[in-house]
Design a protein around this motif. Structure first.
Motif, PDB file in Angstrom:
ATOM      1  N   LEU A  67       0.273  -1.498   0.169  1.00 39.49           N
ATOM      2  CA  LEU A  67      -0.078  -0.257   0.052  1.00 39.49           C
ATOM      3  C   LEU A  67       0.844   1.407  -0.197  1.00 39.49           C
ATOM      4  CD1 LEU A  67      -2.733  -0.647   3.032  1.00 39.49           C
ATOM      5  CD2 LEU A  67      -2.911  -0.832   0.267  1.00 39.49           C
ATOM      6  N   THR A  68       0.603   2.488  -0.572  1.00 36.92           N
ATOM      7  CA  THR A  68       1.267   3.185  -0.665  1.00 36.92           C
ATOM      8  C   THR A  68       0.428   4.441  -0.945  1.00 36.92           C
ATOM      9  OG1 THR A  68       2.795   2.237  -2.908  1.00 36.92           O
ATOM     10  CG2 THR A  68       2.866   4.511  -1.759  1.00 36.92           C
ATOM     11  N   GLU A 107       5.140  -0.648   3.584  1.00 39.96           N
ATOM     12  CA  GLU A 107       3.140  -0.496   3.922  1.00 39.96           C
ATOM     13  C   GLU A 107       2.677   0.770   4.841  1.00 39.96           C
ATOM     14  OE1 GLU A 107       0.480  -4.375   4.177  1.00 39.96           O
ATOM     15  OE2 GLU A 107       2.011  -5.035   2.861  1.00 39.96           O
ATOM     16  N   CYS A 113      -0.988   1.670   6.817  1.00 40.92           N
ATOM     17  CA  CYS A 113      -1.793   0.878   6.901  1.00 40.92           C
ATOM     18  C   CYS A 113      -3.547   2.392   7.717  1.00 40.92           C
ATOM     19  CB  CYS A 113      -1.344  -0.145   9.161  1.00 40.92           C
ATOM     20  SG  CYS A 113      -1.001  -1.087   7.472  1.00 40.92           S
ATOM     21  N   ILE A 145      -4.910   5.766  -1.404  1.00 39.00           N
ATOM     22  CA  ILE A 145      -4.183   4.504  -1.153  1.00 39.00           C
ATOM     23  C   ILE A 145      -3.654   4.022  -2.381  1.00 39.00           C
ATOM     24  CG2 ILE A 145      -4.152   2.477  -0.156  1.00 39.00           C
ATOM     25  CD1 ILE A 145      -5.615   4.099   1.939  1.00 39.00           C
ATOM     26  N   SER A 146      -3.015   3.977  -3.159  1.00 43.86           N
ATOM     27  CA  SER A 146      -2.336   3.079  -4.175  1.00 43.86           C
ATOM     28  C   SER A 146      -1.978   1.605  -3.839  1.00 43.86           C
ATOM     29  CB  SER A 146      -1.493   3.513  -5.522  1.00 43.86           C
ATOM     30  OG  SER A 146      -1.091   2.410  -6.090  1.00 43.86           O
ATOM     31  N   GLU A 147      -2.674   0.188  -3.904  1.00 41.68           N
ATOM     32  CA  GLU A 147      -2.228  -1.380  -3.961  1.00 41.68           C
ATOM     33  C   GLU A 147      -1.551  -1.717  -5.280  1.00 41.68           C
ATOM     34  OE1 GLU A 147      -3.695  -4.610  -1.843  1.00 41.68           O
ATOM     35  OE2 GLU A 147      -5.213  -3.309  -2.481  1.00 41.68           O
ATOM     36  N   GLU A 148      -0.889  -2.352  -4.749  1.00 37.33           N
ATOM     37  CA  GLU A 148       0.518  -3.068  -5.563  1.00 37.33           C
ATOM     38  C   GLU A 148       0.881  -4.550  -5.543  1.00 37.33           C
ATOM     39  OE1 GLU A 148       3.509  -0.417  -6.478  1.00 37.33           O
ATOM     40  OE2 GLU A 148       3.387   1.301  -7.216  1.00 37.33           O
ATOM     41  N   TRP A 149       0.600  -5.571  -6.347  1.00 37.28           N
ATOM     42  CA  TRP A 149       0.890  -6.509  -6.066  1.00 37.28           C
ATOM     43  C   TRP A 149       2.417  -7.161  -6.037  1.00 37.28           C
ATOM     44  CZ3 TRP A 149      -2.549  -9.040  -2.473  1.00 37.28           C
ATOM     45  CH2 TRP A 149      -3.966  -8.316  -2.775  1.00 37.28           C
TER      46      TRP A 149
END
Length: 55
Positions: free
Chosen positions: A2-3, A21, A23, A49-53
């Motif tokens: 998460l960024t 991360e 939170c 919030i950007s979520e990268e896998w």
């Protein structure tokens, strides 16, 4: 991972932590300068919030 992204400049709002991360942002952290453009972020409406896998 998460960024937090600063909506205005599109860059990371915080320096990445060793864990990678973010939170939550405690309210007492505002205002703080954007890590990318150094403009002041005054509240949570200025970030997303950007979520990268990473696989």
């Amino acid at each position: 991972m998460l960024t937090l992204i600063h909506k205005e400049c599109g860059g990371p709002a915080l320096e990445e932590s060793p864990v990678g991360e973010v939170c939550s942002l405690p309210v007492d952290r505002f205002p703080f300068p954007c890590f990318t453009c150094l403009e002041e972020i005054v509240d949570e409406t200025e970030v997303r919030i950007s979520e990268e896998w990473e696989i």
